[in-house]
Design a protein around this motif. Structure first.
Motif, PDB file in Angstrom:
ATOM      1  N   ASP A  11       0.853  -1.229  -0.082  1.00 23.94           N
ATOM      2  CA  ASP A  11      -0.047   0.029   0.058  1.00 23.94           C
ATOM      3  C   ASP A  11       0.841   1.264  -0.159  1.00 23.94           C
ATOM      4  OD1 ASP A  11      -2.549  -1.315  -0.327  1.00 23.94           O
ATOM      5  OD2 ASP A  11      -2.953  -1.087   2.006  1.00 23.94           O
ATOM      6  N   ILE A  12       2.240   1.188   0.363  1.00 26.57           N
ATOM      7  CA  ILE A  12       3.101   2.350   0.375  1.00 26.57           C
ATOM      8  C   ILE A  12       3.839   2.390  -0.737  1.00 26.57           C
ATOM      9  CG2 ILE A  12       4.750   3.517   1.860  1.00 26.57           C
ATOM     10  CD1 ILE A  12       1.918   3.532   3.112  1.00 26.57           C
ATOM     11  N   VAL A  16       7.625   8.765  -1.018  1.00 26.35           N
ATOM     12  CA  VAL A  16       6.514   9.198   0.280  1.00 26.35           C
ATOM     13  C   VAL A  16       6.834  10.668   0.511  1.00 26.35           C
ATOM     14  CG1 VAL A  16       5.587   8.925   2.422  1.00 26.35           C
ATOM     15  CG2 VAL A  16       6.537   7.247   1.173  1.00 26.35           C
ATOM     16  N   THR A  49      -2.304   6.763  -1.157  1.00 26.96           N
ATOM     17  CA  THR A  49      -1.642   6.280  -2.089  1.00 26.96           C
ATOM     18  C   THR A  49      -2.187   6.458  -3.167  1.00 26.96           C
ATOM     19  OG1 THR A  49      -0.090   5.006  -0.933  1.00 26.96           O
ATOM     20  CG2 THR A  49      -0.160   4.478  -3.275  1.00 26.96           C
ATOM     21  N   THR A  58       2.969   8.003  -2.328  1.00 26.95           N
ATOM     22  CA  THR A  58       2.089   7.782  -1.152  1.00 26.95           C
ATOM     23  C   THR A  58       2.339   9.449  -0.308  1.00 26.95           C
ATOM     24  OG1 THR A  58       2.374   5.712  -0.638  1.00 26.95           O
ATOM     25  CG2 THR A  58       2.052   6.981   1.330  1.00 26.95           C
ATOM     26  N   HIS A  60       1.727  11.016   3.251  1.00 30.64           N
ATOM     27  CA  HIS A  60       1.445  10.662   4.488  1.00 30.64           C
ATOM     28  C   HIS A  60       2.034  11.632   5.587  1.00 30.64           C
ATOM     29  CE1 HIS A  60       1.356   8.192   8.086  1.00 30.64           C
ATOM     30  NE2 HIS A  60       0.889   7.036   7.469  1.00 30.64           N
TER      31      HIS A  60
END
Length: 235
Positions: A11-12, A16, A49, A58, A60
């Motif tokens: 999922d990541i 990021v 994401t 992603t 975050h």
């Protein structure tokens, strides 16, 4: 899944972007990514994401301060395989030639201490940006029509700080701006052989007292996000 991130394996993305405010993470994801989906909401720290120009990304949140960022950056790198981490956030200008809404690329980040200081003990470790990302971000900014300020910043442990003497000395030594996360991000990236950069937007000024209204902070950060994304995925 980790203690603080509920994302499933895969999922990541390897890249990021980390704003401090989880709601800013939501705004960035919905504004810049295609098909963003929420992959984390533990403790209200949102992560999304999606793709940017076909590249997985992603967004975050990191929370405020180095201890909070350290938790998320450690788990993103160690448990989810993140290899490029770019902080996108606000900062307070410390030099007269730096103006509101200007973009700063943090080459280095000074600090009194970080969560990693106990490992380094008496060594004054000098955390710095990844050169490839820094160079790419400078090029991306120029292509965007923006001339960024590039140099050292100050990562402080406290938002309400009465150490005006320290601020004066840092300003005297050319420090561009103050924020609360970058020194630890750069230290963690060095430890784990990852890439890191902070792309910052000036939201207030320590010398003049000028500040962006809260409703302009998010919408005024468009250039910063575009530069961060273009630096990560140069043509």
């Amino acid at each position: 899944m980790t203690i603080h991130i509920a994302a499933a394996p895969g999922d990541i993305a390897p890249t990021v972007l980390m704003p401090g405010d989880p709601m800013r993470a939501k705004w960035v994801a919905e504004t810049f990514l295609d098909n963003p989906r929420c992959v984390n909401d533990v403790r209200g720290m949102l992560g999304y994401t999606g793709t940017w120009h076909g590249n997985p990304v992603t967004i975050h949140g990191s929370g405020m301060g180095m201890p909070s960022l350290s938790i998320y950056a450690n788990e993103l790198i160690r448990d989810y395989g993140a290899r490029t981490l770019i902080r996108i956030g606000s900062c307070g200008a410390m030099q007269p030639h730096v103006n509101l809404r200007d973009v700063i690329l943090a080459m280095t980040a000074s600090s009194i201490s970080t969560p990693s200081s106990t490992l380094l003990r008496e060594v004054n470790f000098a955390p710095c940006a990844d050169w490839g990302l820094l160079q790419a971000a400078a090029n991306a900014a120029q292509a965007h029509g923006t001339t960024p300020h590039i140099g050292g910043i100050w990562s402080t442990d406290t938002f309400y700080d009465d150490r005006t003497d320290l601020t004066d000395q840092l300003t005297r030594h050319g420090t561009l701006a103050v924020e609360m996360e970058t020194a630890e991000l750069y230290t963690l990236a060095a430890r784990h052989q990852a890439r890191a950069l902070s792309v910052l937007t000036v939201s207030d000024h320590l010398q003049t007292g000028a500040a962006l209204p809260s409703d302009q902070r998010a919408t005024g950060f468009v250039a910063m996000v575009e530069i961060a994304l273009a630096a990560t995925f140069p043509d």
